[in-house]
Write an enzyme that holds these catalytic residues in place. Structure first.
Site, short mmCIF file in Angstrom:
data_model
loop_
_atom_site.label_atom_id
_atom_site.label_comp_id
_atom_site.label_asym_id
_atom_site.label_seq_id
_atom_site.Cartn_x
_atom_site.Cartn_y
_atom_site.Cartn_z
N GLU A 37 -4.65 8.15 -2.80
CA GLU A 37 -5.18 6.88 -2.28
C GLU A 37 -5.43 5.90 -3.44
O GLU A 37 -5.31 4.68 -3.26
CB GLU A 37 -6.45 7.14 -1.47
CG GLU A 37 -6.86 5.99 -0.58
CD GLU A 37 -5.91 5.72 0.58
OE1 GLU A 37 -5.00 6.56 0.84
OE2 GLU A 37 -6.04 4.66 1.21
N HIS A 52 0.83 -1.21 0.00
CA HIS A 52 0.00 0.00 0.00
C HIS A 52 0.87 1.26 0.00
O HIS A 52 0.71 2.15 -0.85
CB HIS A 52 -0.91 -0.03 1.24
CG HIS A 52 -1.86 1.12 1.35
ND1 HIS A 52 -3.16 1.05 0.92
CD2 HIS A 52 -1.70 2.37 1.85
CE1 HIS A 52 -3.77 2.22 1.14
NE2 HIS A 52 -2.90 3.03 1.71
N GLU A 53 1.82 1.32 0.93
CA GLU A 53 2.68 2.51 1.00
C GLU A 53 3.54 2.64 -0.25
O GLU A 53 3.87 3.75 -0.67
CB GLU A 53 3.55 2.47 2.26
CG GLU A 53 2.78 2.42 3.59
CD GLU A 53 1.76 3.54 3.79
OE1 GLU A 53 1.96 4.64 3.22
OE2 GLU A 53 0.75 3.31 4.49
N HIS A 55 1.73 4.64 -2.78
CA HIS A 55 1.89 6.08 -2.50
C HIS A 55 3.28 6.55 -2.95
O HIS A 55 3.44 7.61 -3.55
CB HIS A 55 1.75 6.34 -1.00
CG HIS A 55 0.33 6.32 -0.48
ND1 HIS A 55 -0.66 7.12 -1.00
CD2 HIS A 55 -0.24 5.63 0.54
CE1 HIS A 55 -1.80 6.91 -0.31
NE2 HIS A 55 -1.57 6.00 0.61
#
Lengths: 497, 497
Positions: free
Chosen positions: B295, B265-266, B269
């Site tokens: 997001e 997830h990170e 980003h």
């Protein structure tokens, strides 16, 4: 604005400046310890912007009036000392025209980059023109500051690193050193030859085990992990801010002894920062007194306390345990031989405490001559090599391990070198006074208990901050200003006793 | 000053602002990842000082004139977009009186501190008065911005996180979601019940092994270690600057699956930040478009790409190898059951992608009502619990796992929540478009090759920066503005297909 308001306003201004400088300290630590290489350009921009902001805050147009107004009403002694330091810092910042500040920042950066390559290639010729241009600029800075402070140009540079430091005084101190050092060195070497060399301590010493030993020693030295960290960087240093002191080291698996003493050295710096007067955080009077005093604290830990027989006896079993090693090479007796080894060599940072001053004296002579205009950069290698032969009896085979070994001059720092040896002298003087004031200090160190020593240093050095000159703080702590006697006594006791 | 000069001057000003903000990003990362606890007070001061400096630079007296002058001459499209973003950022900064900015900063900080304790003690009563005071201030901010931007107060808050985002639009989108989500959830749960639960994967999973697996996955995801780091922090986040992206995670030895998806997830980003247009570093147009798009990138990596059957098949052997484990529990089939598990629960951050939107819809309704003045903080627990029952069919047994679970409101962030679900929708829409544009993308992911996907994202999202609105960028990339269709298709395919 009333004069009282002016002082309060100045405290507020300097607190903001300190916050920007604290942020810069974190950025510098990050660059050296954890930053991925691709972050360098962005980081350079961040540091440049914050540096300009700090400089702008310091040299703002209203500062002269504020400083004048604040001085016209009664202040308590700490406030007076703070105002004095504010003025000193401000005068250093404003003495040099802004255009020159920017030119010299660029030229230093460029010269340092050239130096990195040139040193590796032993190519002094490619460095020389850059370094001469930088020297010319530094001489302009020195002239500007000399006019502003009414000082000799070299003293004006020295004053930035060692407030109140003067070459006339250093000449006397270094002259006294030279009056006994060569003979002492000869005697030490003779005696050492008769004793034989230390047994080799064959590696490897795994980094994890070295790190665990360093952690153990940090605890012994009362390093407060709630307010500090130990990390790895190529060039060891102490950074951060007093409530968050960051020290670094570098591990070589072939040799644990250098990193171990390196950690102890940086811990001395860290304890000084950590012990600065907590009610004056962010104010100039709350800062460390100068580079001589700072080096005195690292050397007091490294050379005075932790190379003492008492501490080495305490240390040896920890070393054996840390690496699971045993035998003659890992006894306290052999560790003493390692840590008390004297050997004239080419490289300052590798030098022992007997020969180190000679490295400094050489650099001091040469940089004074360069600032005075009596020595051109082109003539530096010859002067360096002749000086090494005269002072240390060794002649560098090349410039890489000769006049190109240090970053200071290519980085634009002239007037810094003497503080190393002033620090060594101050360390000996302070440690002697501490032991005399509290006879429990040395036996405690032998038990791995640094609380008594630290308590004395906190009270007599750290908590003074910049309230008083180096000599005033030393006189209060030891009964006399900076001198050679204690250092001489120390060397004789350790190496000829 | 000519108008062209005005634009150049603005670029210079915003570059300085970005450098200060970049320094702030490093300070924040450091606080979360490496700072010793005793450094917190000094760090708070550094951050406060730099924040004021950045705000002062942004709201300087000459900005209005510079922005007006710069707009009066022809600029190329990127410059125009940059000037547009400069104005937007400046208007957000100047719309609120400075005194209110300072009061709300203090009140947020204080409320957040109270929240930390109150949540642990399930003590909503002690939080309520603080949160109500903060809400009153946020409503003042919303009113100021609403007047300045000629927007509804809630929209004025939303606009800061999601430029151009409007509640009227969100109402439509979330209404469409609600039209099918409850039924879909029922079908999924029914079907899941018939399949049985995933086999438990018993730990422990040593942190070192999890870290090694994360490193392997970072390589697979093309995370560039020359320009980024992975570290540990209590609350995972992505920080730093585009050329030095810092991501964090947190390891639990009892469960590797959450940290693993957390890192993915990170990384989504981080790849967005890293891929922002390099020639516009430090300029507003070079920044990420908004929180919905941000997001969308993390969820595209986590939910779309890395919970695909193709990737899980690739991942399973790496998991077995990393932990030296085998058997049914560590097959791809079981890992799929784990990563596709749907379960209505109390906690938003633990929610699966089917139930997550319901958590967001609840918060969106409640914060709109609070900003409109239709819901008092004292009435929040009841409204929360009723909403949970209505939307998710579960009723929180306490406020700690109810209306006190998120930091957003106590931290002063109202108008942020909808961007999570807008991001989930955008992620589905972008991934569908990417797969259609390049049929090699999904098979490549199944081979652990993310280059085709990343190339498409770079070109169609990352390199756009803030040149265009979220809807413009989505329309260019996918043929249509943000919508629900692709998300619905995705959920049906994955959970009912």
């Amino acid at each position: 604005m009333t004069a009282t308001n002016a002082y309060a306003h100045l405290e507020d201004r300097f607190r903001r400046i300190a916050n920007v400088q604290g942020a810069l300290a974190v950025l510098h630590w990050d660059s050296a310890a954890v930053m991925p290489p691709g972050g360098a350009a962005a980081r350079g921009e961040q540091i440049a912007t914050l540096s300009v902001i700090a400089h702008d805050l310091l040299t703002a147009g209203d500062m002269a009036d504020l400083l004048a107004a604040a001085g016209s009403v009664p202040l308590d002694p700490w406030q007076q000392a703070n105002l004095h330091e504010m003025s000193r810092v401000w005068r250093h910042a404003t003495a040099v025209p802004q255009a020159l500040v920017e030119v010299i920042a660029r030229q230093s950066h460029e010269t340092e980059l050239v130096w990195r390559t040139a040193r590796g290639a032993d190519d002094f010729k490619s460095l020389a023109p850059k370094l001469q241009s930088l020297l010319d600029l530094v001489r302009q800075v020195a002239a500007s500051k000399a006019a502003s402070f009414d000082l000799d140009p070299y003293d004006a540079l020295l004053d930035e690193y060692e407030p109140g430091g003067r070459a006339a005084r250093i000449d006397v101190l270094f002259g006294e050193l030279q009056s006994f050092l060569p003979e002492l060195r000869g005697q030490v070497l003779e005696r050492q030859a008769s004793r034989g060399a230390p047994l080799p301590q064959p590696g490897p010493f795994p980094v994890e085990a070295q790190r665990a030993l360093a952690d153990r020693i940090l605890d012994v030295l009362q390093f407060d992990r709630a307010h500090g960290r130990l990390d790895v960087s190529h060039h060891p240093f102490t950074g951060g801010v007093p409530d968050d002191v960051r020290i670094t080291t570098r591990y070589a698996t072939s040799d644990f002894t250098r990193s171990l003493m390196g950690v102890i050295h940086e811990t001395g710096h860290a304890q000084y920062e950590r012990g600065l007067p907590s009610s004056w955080r962010g104010q100039p009077v709350g800062n460390a007194r100068g580079m001589a005093m700072h080096e005195s604290q690292s050397l007091l830990f490294e050379m005075q306390a932790c190379r003492s027989l008492e501490f080495i006896d305490f240390l040896a079993p920890l070393v054996r345990e840390a690496f699971g090693r045993d035998g003659e090479a890992f006894t306290a007796a052999n560790l003493r031989l390692v840590y008390h080894r004297v050997q004239p060599g080419l490289i300052r940072v590798d030098a022992d405490e007997v020969t180190y001053p000679s490295h400094v004296i050489l650099r001091y002579r040469l940089e004074r001559a360069m600032i005075a205009g009596d020595l051109k950069v082109a003539d530096l290698p010859g002067a360096w090599n002749d000086g090494m032969e005269e002072l240390l009896g060794v002649r560098p085979p090349d410039d890489a391990d000769g006049c190109m070994q240090d970053i200071h001059w290519p980085g634009g720092s002239f007037g810094y070198f003497p503080t190393y040896t002033m620090g060594a002298m101050a360390a000996a003087q302070l440690f002697a006074a501490a032991k005399a004031a509290d006879p429990a200090i040395l036996p405690s160190i032998g038990q791995g208990d640094f609380k008594p020593l630290l308590a004395w240093l906190r009270r007599n050095v750290h908590e003074k901050g910049s309230n008083g000159t180096t000599d005033e703080i030393l006189t209060q702590a030891t009964g006399m200003p900076l001198g050679v006697a204690a250092f001489k006594t120390h060397l004789e006791a350790r190496y000829l006793g």
